[in-house]
Design an enzyme around this catalytic site. Structure first.
Site, PDB file in Angstrom:
ATOM      1  N   HIS A 133      -2.863   6.470   4.588  1.00 17.55           N
ATOM      2  CA  HIS A 133      -1.476   6.726   4.831  1.00 17.55           C
ATOM      3  C   HIS A 133      -1.188   8.024   4.303  1.00 17.55           C
ATOM      4  O   HIS A 133      -1.450   8.500   3.353  1.00 17.55           O
ATOM      5  CB  HIS A 133      -0.565   5.626   4.101  1.00 17.55           C
ATOM      6  CG  HIS A 133      -0.751   4.173   4.368  1.00 17.55           C
ATOM      7  ND1 HIS A 133      -1.214   3.798   5.541  1.00 17.55           N
ATOM      8  CD2 HIS A 133      -0.365   3.359   3.765  1.00 17.55           C
ATOM      9  CE1 HIS A 133      -1.186   2.583   5.590  1.00 17.55           C
ATOM     10  NE2 HIS A 133      -0.951   2.025   4.670  1.00 17.55           N
ATOM     11  N   CYS A 160       0.766  -1.222   0.143  1.00 17.07           N
ATOM     12  CA  CYS A 160      -0.227  -0.021  -0.096  1.00 17.07           C
ATOM     13  C   CYS A 160       0.913   1.310   0.226  1.00 17.07           C
ATOM     14  O   CYS A 160       0.553   2.111  -0.859  1.00 17.07           O
ATOM     15  CB  CYS A 160      -0.838  -0.004   1.335  1.00 17.07           C
ATOM     16  SG  CYS A 160      -0.320  -0.594   2.817  1.00 17.07           S
TER      17      CYS A 160
END
Lengths: 361, 361
Positions: free
Chosen positions: B255, B131
């Site tokens: 994130h 990710c």
């Protein structure tokens, strides 16, 4: 000869840093004859405790400093701008936590582990650096002294309390709302009095302090320029390049920093660890095999700067990473200020040299 | 000619990524003839919804893939190791979210905005990158194509959900305990099954995945090596140096990354913004005068990669900062996988070439 004792005033005594100035002073080696607690009119009359005795908070005015030897100030930049010249004129030496006087040519900017010698030339005002700068230079200076340092790239993970007690309260109120499926109500962060406010709880805010014209925030500007001023202690060494990105994270107390740095020599990570382990104010916590590394929850309430995740960039010889955590309210503010006070006592420098007051008019 | 339709299996259908694979597939351009939801025996029998129809979750076994054309897998590395060879042998093309097959020479590692062309040579297994890597390469590739790229230094601010739904639940349970003055009970983070567990709520954990011998975590290793494998799309360009520090932060989803990069040419920040604004999958949110920058709370639920805080390092010509935020469960996982599936459909590549199964025995 009797030991000298000092009348100490705490300016901004009721804030997140102010309350810690009181508790750090209480356990310090500064001989306190009398303590004066100063704050805004709103807080005047409150009772706070110093060494078990109750002390009444007084309103801070330009007339508050008669008979005061030492001022520890943390009441905001505008208060320090207004009141510290009056304190110096009254003969009090001021250690200022705000950013207002930091870059003034007549004001030493001091982290005792790095440049205590700069205190010798003070003119009544000494500045405490920005919290995120202090812990970084405590970590970098031993490396710079031993191996040379020419580039620093830092990303910060800064706690809510860096913006004061009200920002810390806001984070906790937002978190409480979020876990109870209530809307979060942001009124303070990222910048008090700014046009927009965003929740910090369960979020990240890549803005600390206002923006400069070049796209950097003032917090980033401080990390760059304060680091250079502090490192000017060593006139023979070239100053490193420094650049920064500052991010506020949903942590109450203690800042984290990823610090990438390039040295002139190329030590091994073990050699870096060895130098840091002997450095003043530093605790190395770096054992991956036992999942040991600095964490804000563990650093909070401690005076040290904790360093871990030390490792080389294999593709860039002489470049390294480290992870630096420290309590932003203690080493980043109150303890560093009290530590400067201890150095002044030790060097018998708690007096205002003649002609100083005119420098700050 | 009738449009081709495909039988699609979701492996790990009940997890944080699995549920999003279902919802992303439902709104995708992949023509679905039939859907099969596969998970562990513990979840078999559960009912989940796909396009308004209830579907029963089945236990995933090596025999689950008869008649399946496309598998979207997110059930953990050990499951992908065990089951994907069986799926390929049964004729199903697999898009794998786990790290198990990513560095295999026979497995393309694909971010469609960057290297969709690598799909042409697939052998039945295609890997979705990590990710934190995906959002970084989406941001860097347009810069690399236009201006060249020789160095990347990234610090991550990674959400709890990157470690799965149970880690996300743990963060919220810890936060609830903390705001109610109860002790926090860490059982999962930083690494499931590790020797030590630490609270993430109101804390920072500078460890994601296990440690390698060189002191880097495996997450950091992935960012370094996956980035290079993805950027190998362009055989003529030199690969950049990449180094990383990965930190888990108390954020549920999305994130953040501070990305410092050095380019061969020296564009202005405005030129960088202009190139990024035209790049696929990118939204530039970069207006300091209006306090506009990417935030996890705003990025969550969206497919794009958001970029802001673009600025030059004035002391290091050709070096820049940017702040990159994306939903780690969508572009960082489910959406990137479904997007690969769309590319396979568009290129008519949903078939397993002869001889492929032997490559993965």
């Amino acid at each position: 000869m009797a030991e000298k004792e000092y009348t100490v005033a705490i300016l901004g005594a009721t804030g997140a840093v102010g309350t810690r100035l009181i508790s750090q002073l209480a356990v310090s080696q500064i001989p306190v004859k009398q303590i004066r607690l100063l704050a805004s009119a709103r807080s005047a009359g409150k009772q706070l405790s110093f060494k078990g005795q109750s002390v009444t908070v007084e309103e801070a005015t330009p007339d508050s400093f008669a008979g005061v030897d030492l001022v520890l100030a943390s009441a905001g930049g505008s208060v320090s701008k207004q009141l510290l010249p009056a304190a110096v004129a009254a003969g009090a030496v001021c250690i200022d936590n705000t950013s207002y006087w930091r870059m003034n040519d007549h004001v030493p900017l001091v982290v005792p582990e790095v440049n205590a010698a700069a205190l010798a030339n003070h003119h009544g005002i000494i500045a405490n650096p920005n919290c995120s700068t202090i812990q970084m230079v405590v970590a970098l200076e031993p490396i710079r002294q031993q191996f040379g340092l020419h580039q620093v790239i830092v990303s910060t993970y800064q706690a809510a309390s860096g913006a004061g007690q009200s920002a810390l309260n806001e984070l906790l109120a937002e978190a409480k709302a979020y876990v109870n499926d209530q809307p979060m109500d942001a009124q303070i962060l990222p910048v008090r009095g700014g046009d927009n406010h965003y929740p910090l709880a369960f979020n990240l805010l890549p803005q600390i302090d206002v923006f400069e014209d070049d796209g950097y925030t003032h917090e980033e500007w401080k990390m760059i320029h304060e680091t250079k001023k502090i490192m000017m202690n060593d006139k023979n060494a070239a100053l490193p390049k420094v650049t920064a990105t500052c991010v506020r994270v949903p942590v109450p107390i203690s800042h984290g920093e990823t610090v990438y740095f390039e040295t002139d020599q190329h030590p091994t990570p073990a050699e870096l660890r060895s130098v840091l382990a002997k450095a003043p104010g530093v605790v190395v916590q770096d054992d991956p095999s036992h999942q040991l590394y600095p964490q804000p929850l563990n650093a909070t309430g401690k005076r040290d700067t904790f360093i871990g995740r030390i490792r080389a960039d294999e593709e860039n010889p002489g470049a390294y990473h480290m992870w630096v955590v420290s309590d932003n309210l203690l080493k980043g503010a109150a303890w560093n200020a009290v530590q400067i006070g201890e150095e002044l006592v030790k060097r018998d420098l708690i007096y205002v040299p003649a002609g100083s007051a005119a420098l700050f008019q």
